[in-house]
Design a protein around this motif. Structure first.
Motif, PDB file in Angstrom:
ATOM      1  N   LEU A 104       0.844  -1.209   0.000  1.00 17.33           N
ATOM      2  CA  LEU A 104       0.000   0.000   0.000  1.00 17.33           C
ATOM      3  C   LEU A 104       0.880   1.260   0.000  1.00 17.33           C
ATOM      4  O   LEU A 104       0.626   2.214  -0.739  1.00 17.33           O
ATOM      5  N   SER A 105       1.904   1.241   0.846  1.00 23.28           N
ATOM      6  CA  SER A 105       2.818   2.405   0.907  1.00 23.28           C
ATOM      7  C   SER A 105       3.503   2.634  -0.433  1.00 23.28           C
ATOM      8  O   SER A 105       3.599   3.770  -0.922  1.00 23.28           O
ATOM      9  N   LEU A 106       3.993   1.521  -1.010  1.00 29.29           N
ATOM     10  CA  LEU A 106       4.704   1.647  -2.292  1.00 29.29           C
ATOM     11  C   LEU A 106       3.762   2.093  -3.405  1.00 29.29           C
ATOM     12  O   LEU A 106       4.133   2.912  -4.251  1.00 29.29           O
ATOM     13  N   SER A 107       2.529   1.554  -3.378  1.00 28.85           N
ATOM     14  CA  SER A 107       1.560   1.956  -4.403  1.00 28.85           C
ATOM     15  C   SER A 107       1.233   3.443  -4.263  1.00 28.85           C
ATOM     16  O   SER A 107       1.135   4.166  -5.254  1.00 28.85           O
ATOM     17  N   GLY A 108       1.056   3.873  -3.008  1.00 24.38           N
ATOM     18  CA  GLY A 108       0.803   5.300  -2.749  1.00 24.38           C
ATOM     19  C   GLY A 108       1.953   6.149  -3.269  1.00 24.38           C
ATOM     20  O   GLY A 108       1.746   7.198  -3.897  1.00 24.38           O
ATOM     21  N   SER A 109       3.181   5.679  -3.049  1.00 22.42           N
ATOM     22  CA  SER A 109       4.354   6.426  -3.530  1.00 22.42           C
ATOM     23  C   SER A 109       4.370   6.467  -5.057  1.00 22.42           C
ATOM     24  O   SER A 109       4.688   7.496  -5.662  1.00 22.42           O
ATOM     25  N   GLY A 110       4.016   5.322  -5.653  1.00 20.63           N
ATOM     26  CA  GLY A 110       3.940   5.271  -7.120  1.00 20.63           C
ATOM     27  C   GLY A 110       2.936   6.281  -7.643  1.00 20.63           C
ATOM     28  O   GLY A 110       3.195   6.996  -8.622  1.00 20.63           O
ATOM     29  N   LEU A 111       1.799   6.377  -6.938  1.00 23.93           N
ATOM     30  CA  LEU A 111       0.767   7.337  -7.369  1.00 23.93           C
ATOM     31  C   LEU A 111       1.248   8.782  -7.212  1.00 23.93           C
ATOM     32  O   LEU A 111       0.897   9.654  -8.010  1.00 23.93           O
ATOM     33  N   VAL A 112       2.050   9.021  -6.162  1.00 22.78           N
ATOM     34  CA  VAL A 112       2.618  10.374  -5.998  1.00 22.78           C
ATOM     35  C   VAL A 112       3.483  10.716  -7.211  1.00 22.78           C
ATOM     36  O   VAL A 112       3.372  11.805  -7.780  1.00 22.78           O
ATOM     37  N   LEU A 113       4.310   9.751  -7.620  1.00 22.00           N
ATOM     38  CA  LEU A 113       5.186  10.000  -8.780  1.00 22.00           C
ATOM     39  C   LEU A 113       4.355  10.276 -10.035  1.00 22.00           C
ATOM     40  O   LEU A 113       4.609  11.231 -10.770  1.00 22.00           O
ATOM     41  N   VAL A 114       3.337   9.424 -10.245  1.00 21.69           N
ATOM     42  CA  VAL A 114       2.524   9.554 -11.457  1.00 21.69           C
ATOM     43  C   VAL A 114       1.785  10.895 -11.475  1.00 21.69           C
ATOM     44  O   VAL A 114       1.832  11.637 -12.472  1.00 21.69           O
ATOM     45  N   PHE A 115       1.150  11.239 -10.355  1.00 18.83           N
ATOM     46  CA  PHE A 115       0.303  12.441 -10.379  1.00 18.83           C
ATOM     47  C   PHE A 115       1.099  13.742 -10.226  1.00 18.83           C
ATOM     48  O   PHE A 115       0.606  14.799 -10.609  1.00 18.83           O
ATOM     49  N   THR A 116       2.309  13.652  -9.714  1.00 18.72           N
ATOM     50  CA  THR A 116       3.174  14.842  -9.750  1.00 18.72           C
ATOM     51  C   THR A 116       3.552  15.114 -11.206  1.00 18.72           C
ATOM     52  O   THR A 116       3.535  16.268 -11.658  1.00 18.72           O
TER      53      THR A 116
END
Lengths: 246, 314
Positions: free
Chosen positions: B181-193
């Motif tokens: 979950l943490s890694l997926s959240g981080s991935g989403l931060v990268l994508v949406f930034t």
């Protein structure tokens, strides 16, 4: 005769269908102050933005010290710029901002001339966050950033807007001092008194075209006027007037 | 009262002024090192004689450093960390079963993280527009400016997420599912930034940019699911398995959801498509493909953002 420091060759800039600049040909010499004047949306800011590399000309070329400027940013080492609106990262302090800009220019601590910080009364505010500063104080910070590296070319866009009279006077004096030391100073302004007080030459832009670039004395002599504010309307009455810019 | 100095005084000031000669700059010379700069310190009038552009990486680091200092004190970033912490902590306190709390948290994280990231990125890029202009008139490449700003923004949001989400997860549910979950959240931060930066650079008006960011978020969070559901019903008589996996790749949020659900072992909740997802993404190769698709979701907007910024009139 000295070589021109800045040369515009047939520079044009269009934003979609709108041509903000058309076939601008002019050159600016070392040791002169040129005031860029003209009505709103006449292309003054676009002209200086082309020189600064913020706007890419649609046609023509710009040379600085004989070299064509392109996407290589190295020529900007020689330029100081004071924008019309100063906005900085909100939570940085003045000291941090000055450090950052010195850092970006590759200057060692103490290298930039920060005497102006003292002169403009910014010393007591060095640890204040930029978001808390008034518009005028931000303009002073902007002036320090533009002048502290003693650039060969100083570009100022409406520099006195928002400054108190004393600070405005100090900033303009610094610009004149730079000119006296051989720098080229380009200033956009709407204030005729400012233009008359400082300019060696006046460039008049209208609808993106450079209508004339003349020494102040010549403008006064041609129109038989004592003040620029009287001379310019007379000069502009002559719709055929299009003095080749040198 | 006009602020202009006395005309006579200024005009007459062509006399020798105690102002040092402007720095002569050789345009093509390479940048001096800081040590060289210090040696030149004794000659302030020529301090920039050899000054030139710094290597892009060096300037990138400087932009990164100061942008991060600015962001570290940004109320929005701090507020984001606190909000995530309250939500995470609250869910774990309300639920006795940590797995149930984690499941609720998945829904919150997958909706909230993209929304806050994309909106904040867009707003931040508009807010620093004038400062970006000021940086762009320094002897520094636009690539270094954008890379530094983007890296700092991503780092700040990732840090906020690590504090607000990562820490409570570590305390309440130190499990592989929490890690995913943490890694997926981080991935989403990268994508949406990346998507936010592209929107802000491509769209000049702030209001339009924010609107566009909201539309993108709605597309991924609501519209996509609705379309997927409709397609599955409409084509239920046809063999749609080959299309489900590529379709998942079209939505980074859905991709993240699938990865977390598989780890929590609740793919059964996703019905028929869950079985297909388990078969594909449950394998090592499937995870690799998912990671690559997420990377593509970061890479494409970033690449386009750099191209837009390079040619943009500031």
């Amino acid at each position: 005769m000295a070589e021109p420091r800045i040369e515009f060759h047939d520079v044009g800039k269009s934003f979609g269908r709108l041509w903000a600049l058309r076939q601008v040909n002019c050159s600016f010499m070392p040791g002169e102050v040129v005031m860029l004047i003209g009505p709103n949306a006449s292309g003054k800011t676009t002209l200086i933005k082309c020189l600064l590399g913020l706007v890419h000309p649609t046609e023509g070329s710009i040379h600085m010290s004989g070299m064509a400027i392109g996407r290589d940013p190295s020529y900007r080492t020689a330029i100081g710029y004071m924008p019309q609106i100063s906005q900085f990262p909100a939570t940085l302090t003045i000291a941090q901002l000055l450090d950052m800009m010195a850092d970006v220019r590759g200057l060692a601590p103490g290298e930039p001339d920060d005497g102006l910080v003292e002169t403009l009364g910014l010393s007591p505010q060095m640890d204040k966050r930029l978001a808390t500063l008034s518009g005028g104080t931000k303009q002073k910070v902007s002036a320090v950033l533009a002048l502290r590296t003693r650039p060969q070319v100083l570009v100022m866009d409406e520099p006195t807007a928002g400054l108190d009279p004393v600070s405005a006077s100090l900033v303009l004096e610094q610009a004149v001092a730079l000119r006296n030391a051989g720098g080229t100073v380009l200033i956009t302004s709407h204030l005729m008194e400012e233009v008359e007080a400082m300019a060696d030459r006046v460039a008049y832009l209208e609808e993106g075209r450079l209508r004339f670039l003349l020494p102040v004395q010549e403008i006064l002599a041609r129109t038989d006027a004592k003040r620029l504010s009287q001379a310019l309307p007379r000069l502009l009455e002559d719709r055929q007037l299009h003095v080749p810019a040198t | 009262m006009n602020a202009t100095p006395n005309p006579v005084t200024l005009s007459a000031s062509k006399r020798n002024h105690p102002y040092p000669t402007p720095n002569p700059v050789t345009l093509s010379k390479p940048a001096p090192s800081r040590a060289e700069g210090s040696k030149r310190n004794s000659q302030p009038s020529t301090c920039q004689r050899q000054a030139g552009p710094q290597p892009p990486t060096s300037n990138l680091t400087k932009v990164f450093k100061y942008t991060l200092i600015d962001l570290a004190r940004n109320r929005f970033v701090l507020g984001y960390a606190v909000l995530l912490m309250i939500l995470t902590q609250g869910l774990f306190m309300l639920e006795d079963d940590a797995m149930k709390a984690l499941l609720s948290l998945v829904q919150v994280v997958l909706a909230l993280v993209p929304l806050i990231t994309v909106i904040f990125t867009v707003v931040y890029f508009y807010d620093i527009q004038e400062f970006t202009q000021l940086l762009a008139v320094q002897p520094i490449t636009r690539r270094a400016i954008l890379a530094g700003q983007l890296a700092a923004l991503t780092a700040a949001l990732l840090m906020a997420q690590a504090i607000g989400l990562g820490l409570p997860l570590l305390v309440h549910s130190p499990s592989p599912a929490a890690l995913v979950l943490s890694l997926s959240g981080s991935g989403l931060v990268l994508v949406f930034t990346a998507i936010g930066a592209l929107i802000a650079l491509a769209q000049r008006e702030k209001a339009r940019g924010v609107g566009m960011a909201l539309v993108v978020w709605l597309l991924f969070v609501l519209v996509y699911d609705a379309v997927l559901l409709w397609l599955m019903f409409a084509f239920s008589d046809y063999p749609i398995e080959p299309f489900i996996i590529p379709f998942a790749g079209l939505n980074p949020i859905d991709l993240a959801r699938i990865l977390v659900m598989l780890e929590i072992d609740l793919s059964a909740m996703m019905g028929y498509s869950g079985a297909i997802y388990r078969n594909f993404f449950g394998s090592g190769m499937g995870m690799l493909v998912a990671g690559l698709i997420l990377l593509l979701w970061v890479g494409l907007p970033v690449f386009t953002a750099f191209r837009v910024f390079r040619n943009k009139d500031l």
